[in-house]
Design a protein around this motif. Structure first.
Motif, PDB file in Angstrom:
ATOM      1  N   ILE A   1     -39.100 -56.287 -91.669  1.00 53.40           N
ATOM      2  CA  ILE A   1     -39.837 -57.367 -91.005  1.00 53.40           C
ATOM      3  C   ILE A   1     -38.840 -58.382 -90.450  1.00 53.40           C
TER       4      ILE A   1
ATOM      5  N   ASP B   1     -43.240 -56.397 -87.685  1.00 48.94           N
ATOM      6  CA  ASP B   1     -42.753 -55.137 -88.247  1.00 48.94           C
ATOM      7  C   ASP B   1     -43.342 -54.017 -87.399  1.00 48.94           C
TER       8      ASP B   1
ATOM      9  N   SER C   1     -47.988 -57.548 -86.859  1.00 54.49           N
ATOM     10  CA  SER C   1     -47.472 -58.909 -86.821  1.00 54.49           C
ATOM     11  C   SER C   1     -48.422 -59.848 -87.557  1.00 54.49           C
TER      12      SER C   1
ATOM     13  N   ALA D   1     -45.486 -61.141 -95.138  1.00 58.32           N
ATOM     14  CA  ALA D   1     -45.191 -59.742 -95.470  1.00 58.32           C
ATOM     15  C   ALA D   1     -46.401 -59.077 -96.130  1.00 58.32           C
TER      16      ALA D   1
ATOM     17  N   ILE E   1     -48.948 -58.253 -93.457  1.00 57.58           N
ATOM     18  CA  ILE E   1     -48.548 -57.068 -92.699  1.00 57.58           C
ATOM     19  C   ILE E   1     -48.767 -55.811 -93.543  1.00 57.58           C
TER      20      ILE E   1
END
Length: 100
Positions: A3, A32, A36, A83, A86
């Motif tokens: 990422i 990533d 997003s 993160a 995602i």
């Protein structure tokens, strides 16, 4: 794929009398591949033009303001939340629609 995080300061609010920044708007974007996520917020400050280390608006860099923001907002927690978003998008556990 790893990422990539990008922190930006879209705008600030300042005192016209001394150039002290009172509010910074910030954004952290995470990408990533095709996935997003982003987070947006504001931080308030009480500038003191007589204090050592004071930086007037005309002399500021985005890095200066990002340092202030990341002193108030946890960079690690913000990036971890993005993160997680995602990761959730990559492996959904729910869906929408109708079967017909």
């Amino acid at each position: 794929m790893a990422i990539t995080y990008t922190w930006t300061i879209p705008t600030t609010k300042r005192n016209l009398s001394d150039g002290g920044v009172t509010v910074a708007h910030w954004r952290c974007s995470a990408v990533d591949g095709d996935y997003s996520a982003s987070s947006y917020g504001t931080c308030g400050f009480t500038p003191d033009a007589s204090a050592g280390g004071f930086i007037s608006y005309d002399s500021l860099t985005e890095a200066n303001v990002l340092g202030w923001v990341q002193g108030s907002v946890s960079k690690d927690d913000t990036e971890a939340a993005l993160a997680a978003k995602i990761d959730a998008d990559k492996t959904p556990t729910t869906g929408t629609g109708v079967p017909w």
